[in-house]
Design an enzyme around this catalytic site. Structure first.
Site, PDB file in Angstrom:
ATOM      1  N   HIS A  46     -10.714  36.519  47.628  1.00 56.03           N
ATOM      2  CA  HIS A  46     -10.861  38.078  48.695  1.00 56.03           C
ATOM      3  C   HIS A  46     -10.250  37.224  49.901  1.00 56.03           C
ATOM      4  O   HIS A  46     -10.715  37.106  50.555  1.00 56.03           O
ATOM      5  CB  HIS A  46     -11.680  38.638  48.332  1.00 56.03           C
ATOM      6  CG  HIS A  46     -11.801  39.748  48.474  1.00 56.03           C
ATOM      7  ND1 HIS A  46     -11.523  40.870  49.821  1.00 56.03           N
ATOM      8  CD2 HIS A  46     -11.051  41.261  47.755  1.00 56.03           C
ATOM      9  CE1 HIS A  46     -11.032  41.992  49.577  1.00 56.03           C
ATOM     10  NE2 HIS A  46     -10.747  42.162  48.949  1.00 56.03           N
ATOM     11  N   ASP A  52     -11.331  42.474  40.843  1.00 62.78           N
ATOM     12  CA  ASP A  52     -10.223  42.016  39.828  1.00 62.78           C
ATOM     13  C   ASP A  52     -10.331  41.613  38.433  1.00 62.78           C
ATOM     14  O   ASP A  52     -10.175  41.981  37.012  1.00 62.78           O
ATOM     15  CB  ASP A  52      -9.146  41.991  40.351  1.00 62.78           C
ATOM     16  CG  ASP A  52      -8.406  43.024  41.915  1.00 62.78           C
ATOM     17  OD1 ASP A  52      -8.135  42.018  42.805  1.00 62.78           O
ATOM     18  OD2 ASP A  52      -8.938  44.076  41.746  1.00 62.78           O
TER      19      ASP A  52
HETATM   20  C1  MLT Z   1      -9.805  46.434  48.085  1.00 66.55           C
HETATM   21  O1  MLT Z   1     -10.733  47.257  47.062  1.00 66.55           O
HETATM   22  O2  MLT Z   1      -8.769  47.182  47.705  1.00 66.55           O
HETATM   23  C2  MLT Z   1      -9.298  45.599  47.577  1.00 66.55           C
HETATM   24  O3  MLT Z   1     -10.887  44.795  47.135  1.00 66.55           O
HETATM   25  C3  MLT Z   1      -8.018  44.678  48.165  1.00 66.55           C
HETATM   26  C4  MLT Z   1      -8.754  44.941  50.304  1.00 66.55           C
HETATM   27  O4  MLT Z   1      -9.553  45.148  50.465  1.00 66.55           O
HETATM   28  O5  MLT Z   1      -7.885  44.681  51.167  1.00 66.55           O
END
Ligand code: MLT
Length: 428
Positions: free
Chosen positions: A307, A364
């Protein structure tokens, strides 16, 4: 004494104010940088740049912390429900019983969409991706509710737009799926709760009484909580940027839906399942694909791992992993694709290559597994993410407007041609 940062440009020292947030995050305020120093900062993707001061969501990427209005995601996922979390994000406090009842009833009042929306839906071929249909139908609400275009709309008017957005999103989402299936659409059954109402619209077929499985509805409710907000991610920043021009809430959210659609953002959960299906089609040899992922010349990347913000683990993934395990057991799902996912997860959590690179399964990875186990089609995975993220988009759009933030207008460093004379085509 307010803390400052010192910046030396061309031998001259400048003092820049430092801001410290509630959780001791430190930022250098550069609002007067260009005026004071004649320079700007450059930060493609804004990975080191704060766009705003926000009181909605706090996350700590190193410690794996995520809180909505100060409440931990762990507590909210375990003890709350999606509509209560939506209320918390948008209005800043957990609702009293009567407030939540009113909020839920106000939403029920608006789950129907104008029947002319069907004409827009009918214009989309069944090959249309549901996210494109969803974004279009959301923006089309500006046509049915032109009062939403008023940049100085009253608080009551903004509340009505908020309730309409939350009420109609599941209807639009279910309709976008039915359009892809070439099936007739279903209308919302307001006797049901938010998630059950959506599932019934999604799965009901003519001449059959669809019974919502409470296990499925409960898992979906938890998934939506986990996706409800995530501070200044790509789609939320898009909603803020569009909203900063005083565009309506519907067009701002439509822009957010489009940003979420990208495979590097909300589309990642769809990419996870497509990757798993590719591995299954190739014979299911996870070791082979793990080795391909390690080979930087292979061009293959494991989707659903690591992430941008969380450096050690995604707190949502820990919660969702348990939900995935529970759901697969309760539904007795035996799916070779899901077995491949479990093997990949097992390797990624113990292989030094992935551990050193912080490539752990993220939200995800598991959400794709649960959606598949719930029977939700892969093209609808990102639509599910949009349903979950809607309260966060609304909360951030509302906060930006209430704080009277300026229109977003980043600068650039020009690296193109210097001044040159035009030559006619005959002389080129
Ligand atoms: C989100 O929940 O929007 C995703 O993990 C992406 C992010 O936070 O950049």
């Amino acid at each position: 004494m307010a803390k400052t940062a010192q910046l030396i440009v061309d031998g001259k020292t400048y003092e820049l104010p430092i801001i410290v947030g509630t959780e001791d995050e430190v930022g250098i305020e550069i609002g007067e940088l260009l005026e004071k120093t004649g320079t700007i900062t450059l930060d493609p993707g804004y990975k080191n740049t704060g766009a705003t001061k926000s009181a909605i969501t706090f996350l700590d990427g190193d410690k794996g912390i995520l809180r909505y209005r100060g409440y931990s995601i762990e507590e909210l996922a375990e003890k709350s429900n999606f509509l209560e979390v939506a209320y918390l994000l948008i209005f800043g406090e957990l609702p009293m019983k009567d407030q939540l009842e009113k909020f839920s009833n106000d939403i029920k009042t608006h789950t129907l969409v104008h029947e002319d929306t069907r004409k827009i839906l009918d214009g989309f071929p069944s090959t249309s991706h549901p996210m494109g249909v969803l974004a279009s139908m959301f923006c089309a609400q500006t046509a049915f509710y032109p009062e939403s275009l008023d940049p100085n709309r009253s608080a009551e008017g903004v509340y009505l737009s908020i309730v309409r957005s939350l009420a109609k999103m599941p209807t639009f989402a279910a309709w976008s799926y039915k359009n892809a299936m070439g099936h007739p659409v279903n209308y919302p059954d307001n006797r049901l709760d938010y998630c059950s109402r959506f599932l019934k619209m999604l799965y009901s077929l003519p001449a059959e009484e669809y019974e919502v499985d409470p296990v499925v509805a409960g898992a979906l409710d938890k998934l939506l909580i986990l996706h409800a907000d995530h501070e200044q991610n790509c789609s939320t920043s898009t909603v803020r940027m569009v909203g900063s021009s005083k565009a309506s809430i519907y067009s701002s959210i439509s822009a957010g839906i489009n940003a979420l659609w990208g495979p590097l953002h909300g589309g990642a959960n769809q990419e996870v399942i497509l990757m798993l299906e590719q591995i299954k089609k190739d014979g299911g040899d996870t070791e082979k694909w793990i080795n391909r992922a390690k080979d930087k010349n292979s061009g293959f990347r494991l989707m659903g791992f690591g992430h941008r913000v969380y450096k050690n683990f995604d707190p949502r993934a820990k919660i969702i992993k348990k939900a995935a395990d529970d759901i697969l057991k309760k539904l007795g799902v035996n799916d070779p694709v899901l077995e491949i996912a479990m093997k990949l997860e097992e390797v990624a959590l113990r292989d030094p290559y992935f551990i050193e690179r912080k490539l752990y399964p993220n939200v995800d990875f598991y959400s794709g597994i649960i959606y598949r186990a719930l029977g939700i089609p892969v093209d609808m995975f990102t639509v599910m993410f949009a349903i979950g993220r809607l309260p966060g988009w609304i909360a951030q759009w509302k906060e930006m407007r209430e704080n009277k933030e300026p229109i977003g207008r980043p600068r650039q460093i020009y690296v193109g041609q210097k001044l040159r004379k035009f030559t006619t085509i005959e002389k080129r």
